[in-house]
Design an enzyme around this catalytic site. Sequence first.
Site: not given
Ligand code: PLP
Length: 396
Positions: A71, A238, A326
């Site tokens: 994401g 890849t 995070c």
């Molecule tokens: N965007 C949102 C709303 C999320 O909740 C998250 C992950 O918690 C991300 C982006 C980031 O995704 P990823 O953990 O796959 O990098």
Amino acid sequence: MPPIYLDHAATTPLDRRVREAMEPYLTDVFGNPSSIHRQGQQARMAVDGSRETVAWMLGAAATEIVFTGGGTEADNAAIYGVAWANRDRGRHIVTSAIEHEAVLEASAYLESQHDFEVSRVMPGSEGIVSVADIEAALRPDTVLVSVMYANNEIGTIQPVGDIGLLCRSRGVLFHVDAVQAVGTIPVDVGRDTIDLLSLSAHKFYGPKGVGALYVRSGIHWWPSQLGGGQERRRRSGTENVAGIVGMAKALSLACESMDETSTRIVELRNHLIEAACSAVPEIGLNGDPDRRLPGNANLRFPGVQGESMVTALDTLGIMVSTGSACASGSVEPSHVLRALGDSNAEARSAVRVTIGRQNTREEVDSAVRSIVEVYRRLRDSGVARPGMLQPVAASR
Ligand code: PLP
């Protein structure tokens, strides 16, 4: 009692059926999809079949799906890609103050390093961004609007369909971070008039480190990852064949049972909120009670620090979070709750409980008992009050 996992917004366990679908691509079918021999072509067929599946689930065409490493990468690629490609038209971006860091930090980088201006629209006190406020923020030089489908901390669902119509009528590209929504609630890029959309497999019982970016055909967008020209030159590198196969399988499983799963999870969530709030009236819910993701209950515990609740609950085998994965481990108050108007102390008193498809009523009951017991103990002991924390350097 075995441990109870209630942190599905952070990540979900890998579905057994997904692991089985991935298995051949981790062992026998190991070819590089760019190789022209049969090993490579088998891998290529798996990637292309998965692309068809992901596209179908989003109402997109297969050529509009770009596989990414999750994401964060999809969000970064969307924002940098639109900003760079359109910078001669304008250098203004509109986003919301409650976006995930993957969007906030990417737009802040453009602002600090490349002369872009960013308007961060504040949500209402219930955690919903208003279309009128987005409209008021648009300028003749706005090139991109980025608003998330559903918030990762408080679960509130944003009016993306209306924002999409607004953007299309103004000729502004619209990116949606749908990482928390895809696989949980119905998402359709055509219905919602979306130009770019990010998703991530590990939020819907797929593997970690794989995601996708939908890029509507014909829009002006530049890739930010350059190299061997994979993904029709839109994301070099890849392909993560097993991950991509797992993501497609996980998404089709999630969409197949979405109605039934979400009805059951909403019942469990409402039960959890009612039980906790009626046991201790000071406990409250953050964010709109109805326009929220099925499994999300973000609760506030006045006078107590969310981190202390999470740690104490973990010793009892209950796994929850203070908000975004995070940000946990830091004592910074949630930027989302601050944007809703909470004080620093209030924003630090939140605990996010996110229910998943394997949770049972017994688990929810047991979690509520522990939550109530831990809250009373911490509140009455007077330790770990939010106000006791040292302020941290204002790094964001
Ligand atoms: N965007 C949102 C709303 C999320 O909740 C998250 C992950 O918690 C991300 C982006 C980031 O995704 P990823 O953990 O796959 O990098």
